[in-house]
Motif scaffolding. Structure first.
Motif, PDB file in Angstrom:
ATOM      1  N   LYS A 395       0.636  -1.060  -0.084  1.00 55.27           N
ATOM      2  CA  LYS A 395       0.285   0.355  -0.066  1.00 55.27           C
ATOM      3  C   LYS A 395       0.666   1.078   0.213  1.00 55.27           C
ATOM      4  CE  LYS A 395      -3.391   2.110   2.864  1.00 55.27           C
ATOM      5  NZ  LYS A 395      -4.471   2.823   1.822  1.00 55.27           N
ATOM      6  N   HIS A 396       2.176   1.218   0.866  1.00 56.23           N
ATOM      7  CA  HIS A 396       2.698   2.481   0.648  1.00 56.23           C
ATOM      8  C   HIS A 396       3.661   2.814  -1.163  1.00 56.23           C
ATOM      9  CE1 HIS A 396       3.889   3.207   5.031  1.00 56.23           C
ATOM     10  NE2 HIS A 396       3.746   1.778   4.866  1.00 56.23           N
ATOM     11  N   PHE A 397       3.563   1.621  -1.807  1.00 57.30           N
ATOM     12  CA  PHE A 397       3.814   1.747  -2.849  1.00 57.30           C
ATOM     13  C   PHE A 397       2.942   2.168  -3.832  1.00 57.30           C
ATOM     14  CE2 PHE A 397       7.429  -1.300  -1.238  1.00 57.30           C
ATOM     15  CZ  PHE A 397       7.838   0.323  -1.693  1.00 57.30           C
ATOM     16  N   GLY A 398       1.574   2.052  -3.723  1.00 56.13           N
ATOM     17  CA  GLY A 398       0.451   1.621  -4.461  1.00 56.13           C
ATOM     18  C   GLY A 398       0.134   3.440  -4.060  1.00 56.13           C
ATOM     19  N   ASN A 399      -0.027   3.504  -3.153  1.00 54.89           N
ATOM     20  CA  ASN A 399      -0.649   4.944  -2.992  1.00 54.89           C
ATOM     21  C   ASN A 399       0.478   6.635  -2.818  1.00 54.89           C
ATOM     22  OD1 ASN A 399      -2.663   5.103   0.383  1.00 54.89           O
ATOM     23  ND2 ASN A 399      -2.937   3.319  -1.101  1.00 54.89           N
ATOM     24  N   PHE A 400       1.901   6.217  -2.968  1.00 55.93           N
ATOM     25  CA  PHE A 400       2.638   7.133  -2.813  1.00 55.93           C
ATOM     26  C   PHE A 400       3.360   7.165  -4.211  1.00 55.93           C
ATOM     27  CE2 PHE A 400       1.312   6.912   1.815  1.00 55.93           C
ATOM     28  CZ  PHE A 400       0.530   8.639   1.087  1.00 55.93           C
ATOM     29  N   VAL A 401       3.892   6.355  -4.868  1.00 54.44           N
ATOM     30  CA  VAL A 401       3.785   5.962  -5.862  1.00 54.44           C
ATOM     31  C   VAL A 401       3.231   5.904  -7.279  1.00 54.44           C
ATOM     32  CG1 VAL A 401       6.240   4.253  -6.886  1.00 54.44           C
ATOM     33  CG2 VAL A 401       6.188   4.902  -5.442  1.00 54.44           C
ATOM     34  N   LYS A 402       2.991   7.199  -7.924  1.00 51.29           N
ATOM     35  CA  LYS A 402       1.559   7.438  -8.301  1.00 51.29           C
ATOM     36  C   LYS A 402       2.656   7.684 -10.480  1.00 51.29           C
ATOM     37  CE  LYS A 402      -2.171   6.500  -6.186  1.00 51.29           C
ATOM     38  NZ  LYS A 402      -2.522   5.884  -6.224  1.00 51.29           N
ATOM     39  N   PRO A 403       1.788   7.170 -11.214  1.00 48.21           N
ATOM     40  CA  PRO A 403       1.954   7.746 -12.492  1.00 48.21           C
ATOM     41  C   PRO A 403       1.921   8.565 -12.522  1.00 48.21           C
ATOM     42  CG  PRO A 403       0.218   5.626 -12.478  1.00 48.21           C
ATOM     43  CD  PRO A 403       0.145   6.420 -11.120  1.00 48.21           C
ATOM     44  N   GLY A 404       3.562   9.509 -12.800  1.00 52.62           N
ATOM     45  CA  GLY A 404       3.234  10.838 -13.422  1.00 52.62           C
ATOM     46  C   GLY A 404       4.371  11.485 -12.064  1.00 52.62           C
ATOM     47  N   THR A 405       4.527  10.612 -10.960  1.00 54.85           N
ATOM     48  CA  THR A 405       5.863  10.841 -10.169  1.00 54.85           C
ATOM     49  C   THR A 405       7.203  10.688 -10.670  1.00 54.85           C
ATOM     50  OG1 THR A 405       5.385   8.918  -8.299  1.00 54.85           O
ATOM     51  CG2 THR A 405       3.717  10.708  -8.291  1.00 54.85           C
ATOM     52  N   PHE A 456       3.299   7.201   7.509  1.00 54.41           N
ATOM     53  CA  PHE A 456       2.186   6.843   7.560  1.00 54.41           C
ATOM     54  C   PHE A 456       3.402   5.504   7.917  1.00 54.41           C
ATOM     55  CE2 PHE A 456      -0.190   9.063   5.121  1.00 54.41           C
ATOM     56  CZ  PHE A 456      -1.039   8.680   5.705  1.00 54.41           C
ATOM     57  N   ARG A 457       3.346   4.460   8.852  1.00 53.21           N
ATOM     58  CA  ARG A 457       3.893   3.084   8.955  1.00 53.21           C
ATOM     59  C   ARG A 457       3.266   1.763   9.301  1.00 53.21           C
ATOM     60  NH1 ARG A 457       7.217   4.953  13.044  1.00 53.21           N
ATOM     61  NH2 ARG A 457       5.500   4.330  15.102  1.00 53.21           N
ATOM     62  N   THR A 458       3.757   0.904   8.492  1.00 56.48           N
ATOM     63  CA  THR A 458       3.752  -0.619   8.658  1.00 56.48           C
ATOM     64  C   THR A 458       4.902  -1.009   9.386  1.00 56.48           C
ATOM     65  OG1 THR A 458       2.206  -0.575   6.764  1.00 56.48           O
ATOM     66  CG2 THR A 458       2.839  -2.732   7.379  1.00 56.48           C
ATOM     67  N   SER A 459       4.815  -2.003  10.224  1.00 61.81           N
ATOM     68  CA  SER A 459       5.481  -2.623  10.974  1.00 61.81           C
ATOM     69  C   SER A 459       4.826  -3.988  11.411  1.00 61.81           C
ATOM     70  CB  SER A 459       6.092  -1.329  12.212  1.00 61.81           C
ATOM     71  OG  SER A 459       5.004  -1.892  13.667  1.00 61.81           O
ATOM     72  N   ALA A 460       5.246  -4.621  12.753  1.00 61.56           N
ATOM     73  CA  ALA A 460       4.704  -5.985  13.390  1.00 61.56           C
ATOM     74  C   ALA A 460       3.425  -5.564  13.780  1.00 61.56           C
ATOM     75  CB  ALA A 460       5.901  -6.429  14.378  1.00 61.56           C
ATOM     76  N   SER A 461       3.696  -4.238  14.785  1.00 64.88           N
ATOM     77  CA  SER A 461       2.043  -4.107  15.256  1.00 64.88           C
ATOM     78  C   SER A 461       1.564  -2.856  14.616  1.00 64.88           C
ATOM     79  CB  SER A 461       2.435  -3.483  16.790  1.00 64.88           C
ATOM     80  OG  SER A 461       3.512  -2.160  16.636  1.00 64.88           O
ATOM     81  N   GLU A 462       1.983  -2.350  12.942  1.00 69.29           N
ATOM     82  CA  GLU A 462       0.779  -1.087  12.881  1.00 69.29           C
ATOM     83  C   GLU A 462       1.041  -1.794  11.068  1.00 69.29           C
ATOM     84  OE1 GLU A 462       2.832   2.562  14.908  1.00 69.29           O
ATOM     85  OE2 GLU A 462       4.553   1.224  13.610  1.00 69.29           O
ATOM     86  N   ASP A 463      -0.616  -1.164  11.185  1.00 74.90           N
ATOM     87  CA  ASP A 463      -0.635  -1.527  10.004  1.00 74.90           C
ATOM     88  C   ASP A 463      -0.965  -0.188   9.166  1.00 74.90           C
ATOM     89  OD1 ASP A 463      -0.776  -3.973   9.978  1.00 74.90           O
ATOM     90  OD2 ASP A 463      -2.972  -4.483  10.504  1.00 74.90           O
ATOM     91  N   PHE A 464      -0.120   0.445   8.177  1.00 70.15           N
ATOM     92  CA  PHE A 464       0.028   1.911   7.352  1.00 70.15           C
ATOM     93  C   PHE A 464      -0.769   2.797   8.597  1.00 70.15           C
ATOM     94  CE2 PHE A 464      -1.845   5.121   4.197  1.00 70.15           C
ATOM     95  CZ  PHE A 464      -0.196   4.661   3.210  1.00 70.15           C
ATOM     96  N   SER A 465      -0.313   2.883   9.817  1.00 71.09           N
ATOM     97  CA  SER A 465      -1.054   3.235  11.346  1.00 71.09           C
ATOM     98  C   SER A 465       0.339   4.933  10.273  1.00 71.09           C
ATOM     99  CB  SER A 465      -0.304   2.837  12.037  1.00 71.09           C
ATOM    100  OG  SER A 465      -0.909   2.408  12.266  1.00 71.09           O
ATOM    101  N   LEU A 486       8.179   0.030   7.771  1.00 74.34           N
ATOM    102  CA  LEU A 486       8.307   0.517   6.174  1.00 74.34           C
ATOM    103  C   LEU A 486       7.793   1.793   6.547  1.00 74.34           C
ATOM    104  CD1 LEU A 486       8.885   0.470   3.458  1.00 74.34           C
ATOM    105  CD2 LEU A 486       6.169  -0.574   2.541  1.00 74.34           C
ATOM    106  N   SER A 487       7.705   2.871   6.601  1.00 73.09           N
ATOM    107  CA  SER A 487       7.368   4.093   7.012  1.00 73.09           C
ATOM    108  C   SER A 487       6.875   5.130   5.328  1.00 73.09           C
ATOM    109  CB  SER A 487       7.962   5.220   7.282  1.00 73.09           C
ATOM    110  OG  SER A 487       8.526   4.504   9.457  1.00 73.09           O
ATOM    111  N   THR A 488       7.017   6.202   5.154  1.00 69.07           N
ATOM    112  CA  THR A 488       6.254   7.200   4.659  1.00 69.07           C
ATOM    113  C   THR A 488       6.189   7.801   4.883  1.00 69.07           C
ATOM    114  OG1 THR A 488       5.184   5.831   2.653  1.00 69.07           O
ATOM    115  CG2 THR A 488       4.767   8.013   1.790  1.00 69.07           C
TER     116      THR A 488
END
Ligand code: NAG
Ligand code: NAG
Ligand code: NAG
Ligand code: NAG
Ligand code: NAG
Length: 496
Positions: A395-405, A456-465, A486-488
């Motif tokens: 989701k980090h890539f899908g939400n932020f690596v958009k076509p045109g970026t 936003f962060r995904t870790s062992a305890s977080e889902d895109f929090s 993984l953080s954005t």
């Protein structure tokens, strides 16, 4: 007032007490590649998910295609070959092909349903890919275990372009065609586990040129790009390029490959360089990957069975897969990335009999999904969707690596491949992975004044929090990375 000497000691102690795992790096003002898409394939789960209650089907579409879900910008519709010779009905999609020029567009209602969903959700990049020609057009009159028939290129191309044009007229913008997915294997012998058609390297030019001629005669060469050749391994593709690419290179939109050899960084780069050299600089795409165990930093990668939502900890394998995306974008400089099946029933356990099934590693399943479902849904009525950590990291890539970026390379002796900086006209986004078991911080110097907005962060305890935004000012910002995460971090271009 402190005596001068004390101040020196104080400053020195402060520097010494900086944690060792603080990494400084510089974000380049010069952009590298412009991104084209993040996606995955509609194989073979549509066969099953089509039978789920409509509310669940809608949820699946939203989880895949909306910004509240993965926000995919690429979807690969699998145009079926009729499944002749394939033993697994889930992997035997119907084909609209009846006979030359005669089609049944009601065939494969499962695949076309999710094709329509991708279009309705506004997915900008839709590819139609084929594992095999329809059975009547292959060497053994089956949808696997046979071979492309030399001379059948025009008939195959007419079929493919007619189908694409049908869906385009229905408002679905198929913008790429890949006519030979993994041409290096027939997936035989029969009964086969899936569709497949061997296309020898010296037959591939006919497939491409026939497709181009047909697109040209239907006025579609600027609307639909040809993707080829989806060879399964980066170590194999360059040796085959001389057999087909020289005469048809100009007809190919992007050279597309899989990476089931799980190349090292050096070998990945060598592949990309070889592909550029063989094609006068065509861009390459990574269009299919799945099925590896391994650690966040990448050891243990390799094609293998095993369902791994966890692997020691409920994040590690998802970070390993994130590392593959970084490898493609940062090491390979590629502009497009597709995971393989997105949804999978290869969970390897029975979720209704075990509450830990979906969250515990097992050796029976496969790590080929971001969303899993019960393979026994038809008999036990279980229509639950099981999201694994891979969903949240992708989701980090899908939400932020958009076509045109566009990607800004990160430089400096402390820079690493797991920091991906992209920008558009208003925003910088930094997607950064910490594969280590200890927290760290990256100090980034940007080429301009920006203003931190969110994280936003995904870790062992977080889902895109949602997490605290990066701290700093002007062009210098501090981005904390918690252990194995993984953080954005998102920034507006301009002053705060
Ligand atoms: C077209 O395909 C659908 C779905 O499989 C099937 O029900 C229908 O009978 C087919 N029509 C023809 C004319 O073959
Ligand atoms: C398909 O492409 C055309 C031309 O670019 C565009 O006008 C139209 O909105 C697109 N349709 C969808 C459903 O994306
Ligand atoms: C969609 O599925 C996810 C995963 O099972 C679940 O958490 C969520 O509540 C569902 N959403 C809807 C609207 O059904
Ligand atoms: C730029 O990216 C941000 C973050 O993804 C997004 O919210 C914004 O809409 C994008 N702006 C443009 C002009 O595309
Ligand atoms: C992870 O550890 C490696 C090896 O010590 C180090 O080179 C790297 O910078 C660390 N990464 C992060 C994000 O802390």
């Amino acid at each position: 007032m402190l005596p001068h000497n004390s101040l020196v000691v104080f400053v020195a102690l402060t520097l010494l007490s900086l944690p060792a795992n603080v990494h400084s790096a510089t974000v380049s003002s010069t952009v590298a590649q412009t991104f084209l898409g993040i996606g995955g394939s509609g194989a073979w789960w549509p066969h099953d998910l089509f039978d789920f209650p409509d509310s669940v089907r809608q949820n699946v579409s939203s989880l895949l295609f909306s910004e509240s879900g993965l926000g995919l910008s690429s979807y690969r519709y699998n145009l079926g070959a009729g499944g002749v010779g394939v033993s697994n009905p889930v992997r035997a999609p119907q084909t609209p092909y009846v006979s030359p020029g005669v089609y049944n567009f009601s065939a494969d209602p499962q695949g076309t349903y999710f094709l329509q969903q991708a279009s309705d959700f506004g997915v900008p990049g839709i590819t139609m890919f084929l594992n095999s020609a329809p059975a009547p057009l292959t060497s053994n009159k089956a949808s696997c275990a046979g071979q492309f028939v030399t001379g059948d290129g025009p008939a195959y191309a007419t079929y493919i372009v007619d189908v694409a044009e049908h869906w385009r007229e229905a408002g679905i913008n198929i913008s790429y065609i890949s006519a030979m997915n993994e041409p290096d294997s027939s997936f035989g012998p029969m009964p086969c586990g899936q569709e497949g058609m061997l296309v020898e390297p010296n037959q591939r030019a006919e497939v491409v040129s026939s497709l181009w001629n047909e697109l040209n005669s239907q006025g579609l060469t600027s609307a639909i790009g040809i993707l080829a050749d989806e060879t399964s391994q980066t170590s194999v593709a360059p040796a085959e390029y001389p057999d087909w690419l020289p005469n048809v290179g100009d007809m190919v939109a992007h050279l597309v490959h899989h990476a089931y050899d799980f190349p090292s960084d050096a070998n990945y780069l060598a592949y990309v360089n070889a592909a550029h050299a063989a094609s006068n600089g065509k861009t390459t795409w990574m269009s299919e990957i799945c099925c590896s165990l391994g650690t966040p930093a990448g050891t243990g990668r390799g094609y293998s069975q095993g369902f791994d939502p966890t692997h020691v900890d409920y994040i590690n394998n998802a970070l390993m897969f994130s590392g593959l995306v970084f490898q493609s974008f940062v090491i390979g400089g590629e502009a497009h990335y597709d995971f393989w099946t997105l949804l999978s029933n290869a969970i390897g356990c029975e979720p209704l009999s075990s509450s830990t099934c979906a969250t515990t590693a097992n050796s029976n399943g496969w790590t080929d999904g971001m969303i899993y479902y019960d393979p026994d849904y038809a008999t036990n009525g279980n229509h639950e969707l099981y999201l694994v950590k891979h969903f949240w990291t992708y989701k980090h890539f899908g939400n932020f690596v958009k076509p045109g970026t566009q990607r800004h390379p990160v430089t400096g002796s402390d820079a690493n491949e797991y920091t991906l900086v992209v920008s558009n006209s208003t925003t910088y986004s930094v997607i950064a992975m910490n594969p280590n078991a200890t927290a760290s911080t990256i100090l980034l110097t940007f080429p301009e004044t920006i203003c931190s907005t969110t994280g936003f962060r995904t870790s062992a305890s977080e889902d895109f929090s949602t997490i605290a935004k990066a701290t700093g000012s002007g062009s210098s910002w501090s981005l904390p990375l918690s252990a194995t995460s993984l953080s954005t971090y998102v920034f507006n271009r301009g002053v705060c």
